[in-house]
Design a protein around this motif. Structure first.
Motif, short mmCIF file in Angstrom:
data_model
loop_
_atom_site.label_atom_id
_atom_site.label_comp_id
_atom_site.label_asym_id
_atom_site.label_seq_id
_atom_site.Cartn_x
_atom_site.Cartn_y
_atom_site.Cartn_z
N VAL A 144 0.83 -1.21 0.00
CA VAL A 144 0.00 0.00 0.00
C VAL A 144 0.86 1.25 0.00
O VAL A 144 0.59 2.21 -0.74
CB VAL A 144 -0.94 -0.02 1.23
CG1 VAL A 144 -1.55 1.36 1.44
CG2 VAL A 144 -2.04 -1.05 1.04
N LEU B 31 -1.57 3.34 -2.60
CA LEU B 31 -2.96 2.93 -2.77
C LEU B 31 -3.90 3.64 -1.80
O LEU B 31 -5.11 3.72 -2.03
CB LEU B 31 -3.08 1.42 -2.60
CG LEU B 31 -2.29 0.58 -3.61
CD1 LEU B 31 -2.41 -0.90 -3.28
CD2 LEU B 31 -2.76 0.86 -5.04
N LEU B 32 -3.35 4.12 -0.69
CA LEU B 32 -4.10 4.93 0.26
C LEU B 32 -3.46 6.30 0.33
O LEU B 32 -2.24 6.42 0.49
CB LEU B 32 -4.11 4.28 1.66
CG LEU B 32 -4.69 2.87 1.78
CD1 LEU B 32 -4.63 2.40 3.23
CD2 LEU B 32 -6.12 2.82 1.27
N ALA C 190 -8.17 4.06 -3.52
CA ALA C 190 -8.53 2.87 -2.74
C ALA C 190 -9.78 2.22 -3.31
O ALA C 190 -9.85 0.98 -3.46
CB ALA C 190 -8.75 3.25 -1.28
N SER C 191 -10.80 3.02 -3.63
CA SER C 191 -12.03 2.47 -4.20
C SER C 191 -11.77 1.86 -5.57
O SER C 191 -12.28 0.78 -5.89
CB SER C 191 -13.09 3.57 -4.32
OG SER C 191 -13.49 4.02 -3.05
N TYR D 278 -8.97 0.63 -6.75
CA TYR D 278 -8.17 -0.60 -6.63
C TYR D 278 -9.03 -1.75 -6.09
O TYR D 278 -8.90 -2.89 -6.55
CB TYR D 278 -6.98 -0.35 -5.71
CG TYR D 278 -5.99 -1.49 -5.66
CD1 TYR D 278 -5.24 -1.84 -6.77
CD2 TYR D 278 -5.81 -2.23 -4.48
CE1 TYR D 278 -4.32 -2.89 -6.73
CE2 TYR D 278 -4.91 -3.29 -4.43
CZ TYR D 278 -4.17 -3.61 -5.56
OH TYR D 278 -3.27 -4.65 -5.51
N SER D 279 -9.93 -1.45 -5.16
CA SER D 279 -10.84 -2.48 -4.64
C SER D 279 -11.70 -3.04 -5.76
O SER D 279 -11.88 -4.27 -5.88
CB SER D 279 -11.73 -1.90 -3.53
OG SER D 279 -11.00 -1.61 -2.37
N PHE E 35 -7.52 -6.06 1.21
CA PHE E 35 -7.25 -4.65 0.93
C PHE E 35 -8.44 -3.77 1.29
O PHE E 35 -8.28 -2.70 1.89
CB PHE E 35 -6.90 -4.43 -0.54
CG PHE E 35 -6.75 -2.97 -0.89
CD1 PHE E 35 -5.62 -2.27 -0.51
CD2 PHE E 35 -7.77 -2.28 -1.54
CE1 PHE E 35 -5.49 -0.91 -0.78
CE2 PHE E 35 -7.65 -0.93 -1.82
CZ PHE E 35 -6.50 -0.24 -1.44
N HIS E 36 -9.65 -4.20 0.92
CA HIS E 36 -10.83 -3.40 1.23
C HIS E 36 -10.97 -3.23 2.73
O HIS E 36 -11.28 -2.13 3.23
CB HIS E 36 -12.08 -4.04 0.64
CG HIS E 36 -13.32 -3.23 0.83
ND1 HIS E 36 -14.17 -3.41 1.90
CD2 HIS E 36 -13.85 -2.22 0.10
CE1 HIS E 36 -15.16 -2.55 1.83
NE2 HIS E 36 -14.99 -1.81 0.74
N SER F 185 -8.45 -0.71 3.90
CA SER F 185 -8.78 0.66 3.49
C SER F 185 -9.89 1.24 4.35
O SER F 185 -9.85 2.41 4.75
CB SER F 185 -9.18 0.69 2.00
OG SER F 185 -10.41 0.02 1.77
N SER G 245 -8.49 1.89 7.77
CA SER G 245 -7.55 3.02 7.71
C SER G 245 -8.30 4.35 7.73
O SER G 245 -7.81 5.33 8.29
CB SER G 245 -6.68 2.92 6.45
OG SER G 245 -5.82 1.81 6.52
N GLN H 181 -14.38 5.04 1.36
CA GLN H 181 -13.40 4.97 2.44
C GLN H 181 -13.17 6.37 3.01
O GLN H 181 -12.06 6.92 3.00
CB GLN H 181 -12.07 4.37 1.95
CG GLN H 181 -12.17 2.89 1.60
CD GLN H 181 -12.54 2.66 0.15
OE1 GLN H 181 -13.06 3.54 -0.52
NE2 GLN H 181 -12.28 1.47 -0.35
#
Length: 394
Positions: free
Chosen positions: A184, A189-190, A272-273, A275-276, A291-292, A295, A298, A376
């Motif tokens: 990440v 990714l975040l 993040a959304s 990539y999910s 991952f979801h 996220s 987080s 997220q």
């Protein structure tokens, strides 16, 4: 599946619509905002078909399997017993219960259990500001690992001994967790961002009145005559227990004291959304789940981190618990309330928060259903009063 209080009311509307259309298909209801009693006593008799309560998604799967095989499901299962009270406790679940709006609105007398003369801290500024480039390592420190591993990832102890469960965590889950955090950070990714602010306010009955900060806004001291109402929030009041309402935690108009309320909206970004969705579309379900889950937790961690920042800026962080883990169970002064939960159930109030903070500046939008996009993300009203604690409005 109902996460927010308002969704439970929509469930009843859906059942009404299904009755009108002559539909009698089985319905399974669950989610953090639902209770067994509400489903079985209020919703089940109302629907012409069969209604079942599922404590969680896994109970729901078992119910669907029996229904699919034309087997009459057994009586709805009781919630699972947990050896550790934290096992099923997440930041949102600790705040959720049902609300009867009609009863709550009928009561406006402030609770006598709240200290009316609590000290009012001075904010570092008036209005709102944006903070970006927040180190992910700072955010990860505030991730609730219990909520992530047991709640989001569903790695639960089950019938394992404590030693066997800990071995799985140490040898498999925690190394995967650490590897995911490195990926990440490497791939960005975040992308944590926050918009937050402080606003002068007073309460009147069940209302919290927000004033436009006077200009220039360099000083905390100003006269009430300088203030002009900007907008107001109306909160429900308990019809029993201590007769509480969020407005009780702020100085009243009659006191002629000017109080301060903080709001924040945090996000880990739209990447993040995206990539999910990519993982899910590729049928890469394990990576998607991990991952979801990270996220989402987080974003909750960002809220926890920034709430601490607000307490520091207000000069009330001295009462913070020394261990981060204890912050997850309100080990600090004040409370953080999110719209959609019992003490402030109106999701429509997100529009007022957007007017105050303008979160579009950090890439967050409000949908027609008053949900945050990207998902997220989370917002809150932050109360500094030392008596403030989560409470249910029934």
């Amino acid at each position: 599946s109902g996460l927010l209080v308002k969704s439970t009311l929509v469930m009843k509307e859906n059942l009404e619509e299904m009755n009108e259309r002559g539909l009698t298909i089985p319905v399974i209801l669950g989610g953090a905002a639902l209770t067994r009693r509400y489903v079985e006593q209020d919703l089940r008799p109302f629907y012409k078909g069969k209604v079942f309560y599922a404590n969680d998604a896994f109970d729901g799967l078992k119910l669907m399997e029996t229904i699919k095989n034309d087997v009459e499901p057994e009586a709805t299962s009781e919630p699972k017993k947990v050896e550790d009270a934290e096992e099923l406790l997440t930041g949102s679940e600790a705040k959720i219960a049902l609300v009867t709006a009609e009863e709550a609105k009928a009561r406006t007398t402030p609770s006598s259990s709240v200290n009316k003369m609590a000290p009012i801290p001075k904010p570092p500024f008036w209005g709102s500001k944006i903070v970006e480039d927040i180190p992910l390592d700072d955010v990860f420190k505030y991730v609730n690992d219990v909520a992530l591993i047991r709640g989001q990832w569903r790695v639960v102890k089950g019938k394992l001994s404590p030693e066997e469960y800990q071995k799985i965590l140490d040898e498999k889950i925690l190394p995967e967790y650490q590897q995911l955090k490195e990926i990440v950070k490497r791939d960005k990714l975040l992308q944590p961002k926050v918009v937050y602010g402080y606003f002068p306010c007073q309460s009147k009955g069940n209302d919290l009145i927000i004033y436009k900060p006077p200009t220039p806004v360099a000083k905390f001291e100003f006269k009430i005559s300088q203030l002009r109402e900007w907008l107001r929030f109306s909160f429900p009041r308990q019809s029993d227990d201590r007769n509480l309402c969020i407005a009780d935690y702020f100085a009243t108009v009659e006191s002629r004291r000017i109080d301060v309320v903080a709001f924040h909206l945090v996000t880990v970004g739209k990447v993040a959304s995206e990539y999910s969705k990519k993982l899910f579309k590729a049928n890469n379900y394990k990576d998607y789940l991990y991952f979801h889950g990270l996220s989402v937790e987080s974003a909750e961690a960002m809220a926890e981190l920034w709430h601490k920042k607000v307490r520091e800026e207000l000069g009330i962080s001295g009462k913070d618990a020394p261990e981060i883990k204890r912050l997850f169970s309100q080990g600090y002064q004040g409370s953080r309330f999110s719209f959609g939960y019992p003490a402030c159930p109106n999701l429509e109030d997100q529009a007022k928060l957007f007017k105050l903070l303008q979160p579009e500046r950090i890439g967050v939008k409000l949908t027609e259903e008053f949900q945050l996009d990207p998902e997220q993300s989370t917002s809150a009203i932050i109360v500094h009063h030392p008596d403030a604690r989560y409470f249910n409005v029934k």
